[in-house]
Write a protein that holds these residues in place. Structure first.
Motif, mmCIF file in Angstrom:
data_model
loop_
_atom_site.group_PDB
_atom_site.id
_atom_site.type_symbol
_atom_site.label_atom_id
_atom_site.label_comp_id
_atom_site.label_asym_id
_atom_site.label_seq_id
_atom_site.Cartn_x
_atom_site.Cartn_y
_atom_site.Cartn_z
ATOM 1 N N ALA A 110 -32.932 1.101 -18.877
ATOM 2 C CA ALA A 110 -33.830 -0.045 -18.675
ATOM 3 C C ALA A 110 -33.087 -1.357 -18.922
ATOM 4 O O ALA A 110 -33.257 -2.324 -18.173
ATOM 5 N N ASN A 111 -32.243 -1.400 -19.969
ATOM 6 C CA ASN A 111 -31.451 -2.599 -20.248
ATOM 7 C C ASN A 111 -30.476 -2.890 -19.109
ATOM 8 O O ASN A 111 -30.281 -4.038 -18.724
ATOM 9 N N LYS A 112 -29.886 -1.842 -18.572
ATOM 10 C CA LYS A 112 -28.947 -2.015 -17.461
ATOM 11 C C LYS A 112 -29.662 -2.589 -16.241
ATOM 12 O O LYS A 112 -29.163 -3.499 -15.584
ATOM 13 N N ASN A 113 -30.867 -2.054 -15.963
ATOM 14 C CA ASN A 113 -31.650 -2.542 -14.830
ATOM 15 C C ASN A 113 -32.051 -4.007 -15.017
ATOM 16 O O ASN A 113 -32.004 -4.799 -14.073
ATOM 17 N N LYS A 114 -32.470 -4.368 -16.234
ATOM 18 C CA LYS A 114 -32.836 -5.755 -16.523
ATOM 19 C C LYS A 114 -31.639 -6.675 -16.316
ATOM 20 O O LYS A 114 -31.770 -7.771 -15.767
ATOM 21 N N ASP A 115 -30.480 -6.247 -16.750
ATOM 22 C CA ASP A 115 -29.267 -7.048 -16.579
ATOM 23 C C ASP A 115 -28.974 -7.261 -15.093
ATOM 24 O O ASP A 115 -28.642 -8.370 -14.672
ATOM 25 N N GLU A 116 -29.125 -6.209 -14.300
ATOM 26 C CA GLU A 116 -28.890 -6.329 -12.855
ATOM 27 C C GLU A 116 -29.906 -7.273 -12.214
ATOM 28 O O GLU A 116 -29.555 -8.061 -11.330
ATOM 29 N N GLU A 117 -31.175 -7.214 -12.680
ATOM 30 C CA GLU A 117 -32.200 -8.118 -12.153
ATOM 31 C C GLU A 117 -31.849 -9.565 -12.448
ATOM 32 O O GLU A 117 -31.969 -10.445 -11.585
ATOM 33 N N TRP A 118 -31.392 -9.838 -13.690
ATOM 34 C CA TRP A 118 -31.026 -11.199 -14.058
ATOM 35 C C TRP A 118 -29.822 -11.678 -13.253
ATOM 36 O O TRP A 118 -29.772 -12.826 -12.823
ATOM 37 N N GLN A 119 -28.868 -10.794 -13.049
ATOM 38 C CA GLN A 119 -27.701 -11.171 -12.252
ATOM 39 C C GLN A 119 -28.127 -11.529 -10.828
ATOM 40 O O GLN A 119 -27.628 -12.491 -10.245
ATOM 41 N N GLN A 120 -29.065 -10.766 -10.280
ATOM 42 C CA GLN A 120 -29.552 -11.039 -8.924
ATOM 43 C C GLN A 120 -30.302 -12.366 -8.872
ATOM 44 O O GLN A 120 -30.142 -13.142 -7.941
ATOM 45 N N LYS A 121 -31.139 -12.619 -9.881
ATOM 46 C CA LYS A 121 -31.869 -13.886 -9.927
ATOM 47 C C LYS A 121 -30.911 -15.062 -10.002
ATOM 48 O O LYS A 121 -31.096 -16.083 -9.328
ATOM 49 N N LEU A 122 -29.865 -14.945 -10.821
ATOM 50 C CA LEU A 122 -28.871 -16.019 -10.926
ATOM 51 C C LEU A 122 -28.140 -16.210 -9.603
ATOM 52 O O LEU A 122 -27.895 -17.341 -9.170
ATOM 53 N N ALA A 123 -27.813 -15.107 -8.947
ATOM 54 C CA ALA A 123 -27.130 -15.201 -7.648
ATOM 55 C C ALA A 123 -28.047 -15.858 -6.610
ATOM 56 O O ALA A 123 -27.596 -16.695 -5.821
ATOM 57 N N ASP A 124 -29.339 -15.507 -6.629
ATOM 58 C CA ASP A 124 -30.288 -16.115 -5.696
ATOM 59 C C ASP A 124 -30.445 -17.609 -5.957
ATOM 60 O O ASP A 124 -30.502 -18.414 -5.024
ATOM 61 N N GLN A 125 -30.502 -17.993 -7.231
ATOM 62 C CA GLN A 125 -30.607 -19.404 -7.572
ATOM 63 C C GLN A 125 -29.371 -20.166 -7.104
ATOM 64 O O GLN A 125 -29.480 -21.266 -6.575
ATOM 65 N N SER A 126 -28.221 -19.576 -7.295
ATOM 66 C CA SER A 126 -26.972 -20.205 -6.859
ATOM 67 C C SER A 126 -26.976 -20.374 -5.340
ATOM 68 O O SER A 126 -26.613 -21.424 -4.814
ATOM 69 N N ARG A 127 -27.402 -19.347 -4.620
ATOM 70 C CA ARG A 127 -27.466 -19.404 -3.157
ATOM 71 C C ARG A 127 -28.434 -20.490 -2.702
ATOM 72 O O ARG A 127 -28.118 -21.304 -1.834
ATOM 73 N N ASP A 128 -29.617 -20.534 -3.315
ATOM 74 C CA ASP A 128 -30.616 -21.532 -2.943
ATOM 75 C C ASP A 128 -30.108 -22.944 -3.196
ATOM 76 O O ASP A 128 -30.330 -23.858 -2.396
ATOM 77 N N PHE A 129 -29.407 -23.138 -4.313
ATOM 78 C CA PHE A 129 -28.848 -24.447 -4.624
ATOM 79 C C PHE A 129 -27.823 -24.848 -3.565
ATOM 80 O O PHE A 129 -27.826 -25.971 -3.075
ATOM 81 N N LYS A 130 -26.966 -23.911 -3.182
ATOM 82 C CA LYS A 130 -25.947 -24.192 -2.165
ATOM 83 C C LYS A 130 -26.586 -24.484 -0.803
ATOM 84 O O LYS A 130 -26.125 -25.353 -0.066
ATOM 85 N N ILE A 131 -27.657 -23.784 -0.468
ATOM 86 C CA ILE A 131 -28.363 -24.029 0.799
ATOM 87 C C ILE A 131 -28.971 -25.430 0.790
ATOM 88 O O ILE A 131 -28.829 -26.189 1.754
ATOM 89 N N GLU A 150 -28.056 -27.958 -0.960
ATOM 90 C CA GLU A 150 -26.956 -28.926 -0.920
ATOM 91 C C GLU A 150 -26.425 -29.070 0.514
ATOM 92 O O GLU A 150 -26.175 -30.176 0.990
ATOM 93 N N ALA A 151 -26.298 -27.962 1.219
ATOM 94 C CA ALA A 151 -25.815 -28.000 2.607
ATOM 95 C C ALA A 151 -26.812 -28.729 3.507
ATOM 96 O O ALA A 151 -26.411 -29.478 4.395
ATOM 97 N N LEU A 152 -28.104 -28.533 3.277
ATOM 98 C CA LEU A 152 -29.115 -29.237 4.066
ATOM 99 C C LEU A 152 -29.070 -30.738 3.793
ATOM 100 O O LEU A 152 -29.217 -31.546 4.715
ATOM 101 N N ARG A 153 -28.864 -31.094 2.543
ATOM 102 C CA ARG A 153 -28.735 -32.514 2.207
ATOM 103 C C ARG A 153 -27.509 -33.109 2.889
ATOM 104 O O ARG A 153 -27.572 -34.184 3.482
ATOM 105 N N ASP A 154 -26.398 -32.383 2.865
ATOM 106 C CA ASP A 154 -25.176 -32.869 3.490
ATOM 107 C C ASP A 154 -25.311 -32.967 5.008
ATOM 108 O O ASP A 154 -24.651 -33.787 5.643
ATOM 109 N N SER A 155 -26.164 -32.127 5.596
ATOM 110 C CA SER A 155 -26.360 -32.167 7.045
ATOM 111 C C SER A 155 -27.373 -33.242 7.444
ATOM 112 O O SER A 155 -27.679 -33.391 8.610
ATOM 113 N N LYS A 156 -27.891 -33.959 6.446
ATOM 114 C CA LYS A 156 -28.841 -35.060 6.650
ATOM 115 C C LYS A 156 -30.146 -34.583 7.284
ATOM 116 O O LYS A 156 -30.689 -35.217 8.182
#
Length: 194
Positions: free
Chosen positions: A78-99, A101-107
């Protein structure tokens, strides 16, 4: 963003100060968000490490009890699964931030509208930290729906702002469409009509 960049664009004085202040707010907000997420992540990693350590200690001290061993194995999973979920959430947040940022740069005039036209399930962040399967989609939207972006050609298409003088007189007609325009009157006289 640097002041020299703004000066090169022909922006001067107080306008530069206002732009830099607003940009500073955006940067500060982004830095605060990153700091908050980093602190949260580090706290969760520490908690997970403590839990795993406690589980290992319990596992060592209770080797004879099969039922307890099974419970400990389930907790570890269960701890391993929770860790994987958090890693995925962080990766999704990073992706959304980059998207974003790219939309802002594309005006993009309305980033939410542009997001609705993209297939975000296909967009990932590569090992180099850059978005994959995004630029092609964005270019397609820019080509098909260019009005969603502030570009030089869109600004020209919108035309200059303010009063426009045309060679044909009042561009709106101003006569409610009842009287012929000056050009129409001249054309009638030239053709011999009255």
């Amino acid at each position: 963003m640097k002041r020299e960049f703004l000066k090169d664009l022909g922006i001067e004085g107080e306008a530069i100060d206002k732009i830099m202040a607003e940009h500073g707010k955006d940067v500060q907000d982004a830095n605060n968000q990153v700091e908050s997420l980093t602190t949260e992540r580090d706290g969760l990693k520490e908690q997970l490490a403590d839990h795993n350590s406690q589980l290992e200690d319990l596992k060592k001290s209770s080797k004879d009890n099969k039922e307890l061993q099974d419970q400990l194995a389930q907790l570890q999973e269960a701890n391993k699964n929770k860790d994987e979920e958090w890693q995925q959430k962080l990766a999704d947040q990073s992706r959304d931030f980059k998207i974003n940022e790219a939309l802002r740069d594309s005006k993009a005039r309305n980033p939410k509208a542009v997001l609705g036209l993209l297939d975000l399930d296909k967009v990932t962040v590569g090992k180099d930290g850059k978005l994959e399967n995004f630029n092609d989609q964005l270019e397609e939207v820019q080509k098909n729906d260019s009005y969603l972006f502030d570009t030089k050609s869109n600004q020209e298409a919108d035309g200059p702002k303010g009063v426009q003088v045309t060679s044909l007189g009042n561009p709106s007609g101003g006569n409610g469409g009842n009287e012929p325009t000056m050009v129409q009157k001249i054309a009638q006289r030239m053709s011999g009509e009255k």
